[in-house]
Design a protein around this motif. Structure first.
Motif, short mmCIF file in Angstrom:
data_model
loop_
_atom_site.label_atom_id
_atom_site.label_comp_id
_atom_site.label_asym_id
_atom_site.label_seq_id
_atom_site.Cartn_x
_atom_site.Cartn_y
_atom_site.Cartn_z
N VAL A 48 0.89 -1.27 -0.18
CA VAL A 48 0.04 0.05 0.21
C VAL A 48 1.01 1.17 0.00
O VAL A 48 1.49 1.61 0.97
CB VAL A 48 -0.65 0.22 1.27
CG1 VAL A 48 -1.59 0.94 1.02
CG2 VAL A 48 -1.74 -0.97 1.27
N LEU A 49 1.04 2.51 -1.29
CA LEU A 49 0.93 3.27 -1.09
C LEU A 49 1.47 4.39 -0.99
O LEU A 49 -0.73 4.53 -1.53
CB LEU A 49 1.68 3.62 -2.49
CG LEU A 49 2.69 4.88 -2.83
CD1 LEU A 49 4.56 4.71 -2.28
CD2 LEU A 49 3.08 4.21 -4.77
N ASP A 50 1.06 4.54 0.51
CA ASP A 50 0.21 6.16 1.22
C ASP A 50 0.87 7.01 1.64
O ASP A 50 1.82 7.46 1.79
CB ASP A 50 -0.16 5.12 2.25
CG ASP A 50 -1.16 5.91 3.38
OD1 ASP A 50 -1.28 6.82 3.09
OD2 ASP A 50 -1.39 5.79 4.06
N VAL A 51 0.49 7.67 0.67
CA VAL A 51 1.22 9.06 0.51
C VAL A 51 -0.20 10.45 1.16
O VAL A 51 -0.20 11.26 1.52
CB VAL A 51 1.22 10.44 -0.64
CG1 VAL A 51 2.97 8.95 -1.29
CG2 VAL A 51 0.74 10.31 -1.40
N SER A 52 -1.30 9.95 1.95
CA SER A 52 -1.90 10.65 2.74
C SER A 52 -2.00 10.99 3.64
O SER A 52 -2.22 12.78 4.75
CB SER A 52 -3.54 9.25 2.87
OG SER A 52 -3.60 8.39 4.30
N LYS A 53 -1.20 10.84 4.92
CA LYS A 53 -0.26 11.30 6.21
C LYS A 53 0.52 12.45 6.16
O LYS A 53 0.77 12.88 6.89
CB LYS A 53 -0.17 10.24 6.26
CG LYS A 53 -1.47 8.94 7.50
CD LYS A 53 -0.37 7.93 8.00
CE LYS A 53 0.39 6.92 6.77
NZ LYS A 53 0.46 5.35 7.37
N SER A 54 0.97 12.45 4.56
CA SER A 54 2.35 13.50 4.43
C SER A 54 1.83 15.01 3.87
O SER A 54 0.51 15.10 3.14
CB SER A 54 3.14 12.32 3.44
OG SER A 54 2.88 11.51 3.58
N SER A 55 3.02 15.78 5.30
CA SER A 55 1.81 17.07 4.89
C SER A 55 3.49 18.08 3.81
O SER A 55 3.32 19.08 3.06
CB SER A 55 1.93 17.60 6.03
OG SER A 55 2.82 18.08 6.85
N SER A 56 4.37 16.96 3.65
CA SER A 56 5.46 17.30 2.84
C SER A 56 6.20 16.39 2.38
O SER A 56 5.61 15.22 1.88
CB SER A 56 6.18 18.05 3.50
OG SER A 56 7.28 17.56 4.58
N LEU A 57 7.00 17.29 1.01
CA LEU A 57 7.74 16.26 0.69
C LEU A 57 8.96 15.11 0.99
O LEU A 57 8.48 13.53 0.99
CB LEU A 57 7.96 16.39 -1.43
CG LEU A 57 9.09 16.56 -1.99
CD1 LEU A 57 7.97 15.49 -2.75
CD2 LEU A 57 10.34 16.85 -2.89
N ALA A 58 9.31 15.64 1.98
CA ALA A 58 10.39 14.99 3.25
C ALA A 58 9.54 14.27 3.87
O ALA A 58 9.79 12.90 4.20
CB ALA A 58 11.63 16.45 3.68
#
Length: 179
Positions: A48-58
């Motif tokens: 599961v590729l999850d970027v939902s919790k991220s607020s920045s690129l880093a």
């Protein structure tokens, strides 16, 4: 992380199930020497590729890296459970996107005339038979050759049009360059 951000930007998908493919030549079990074996021990497993919790690129990069590190044995157990158990996994994930990073193919290849091997610049045609069927709507693969990353995206024309894939590729490139 770059792919996840591109999928979010173009397809509005901040969580995506990928089928990750690997060649299986990594050191997975301590004390087992596979250096004298021939071939690949290919693995594929859902991720599961999850970027939902991220607020920045880093933060996206760190979260995806940690998620990948948490996969036991680089996914080899999934194949074992799927193919060797009587019922298989009860809740099999059926990813619509495959991803395969083939690695660095340029480390031992030089431009010297004395070099035994070199990469050909001619187009060789498709590396997949037209009769080969896949359930994947997107198939993304890449490799590093002489320090340059090359990515390819194969797609189902029943699900996506060329303009959407062009946007996805552009967003992916932009995110990789930003990272």
């Amino acid at each position: 992380a770059g792919l996840g951000l591109a999928l979010k930007e173009v397809l509005s998908a901040d969580k995506t199930v990928l089928k990750l493919e690997g060649h299986g030549r990594e050191q997975i079990i301590d004390g087992v020497d596979i250096s004298r074996t021939i071939g690949w021990f290919a693995t594929d497993y859902p991720f599961v590729l999850d970027v939902s919790k991220s607020s920045s690129l880093a933060e996206s990069l760190v979260n995806v890296k940690e998620d990948l590190r948490s996969v036991p044995g680089k996914g080899i157990g999934y194949g074992i459970l799927t193919y060797l158990s009587r019922e298989g996994l009860e809740r099999k994930l059926t990813p619509q996107i495959t991803f395969n990073y083939l690695g660095d193919f340029g480390a031992n290849v030089s431009n010297d005339e004395d070099s035994l091997f070199e990469y050909a610049s001619e187009r060789i045609g498709s590396d997949v038979s037209k009769e080969n069927r896949t359930d994947a709507a997107l198939d993304i693969s890449g490799m590093l050759v002489r320090g340059e990353l090359g990515m390819s995206i194969w797609y189902s024309s029943l699900r996506y049009d060329a303009a959407t894939i062009k946007k996805l590729a552009g967003s992916y490139k932009k995110n990789l360059q930003s990272i």
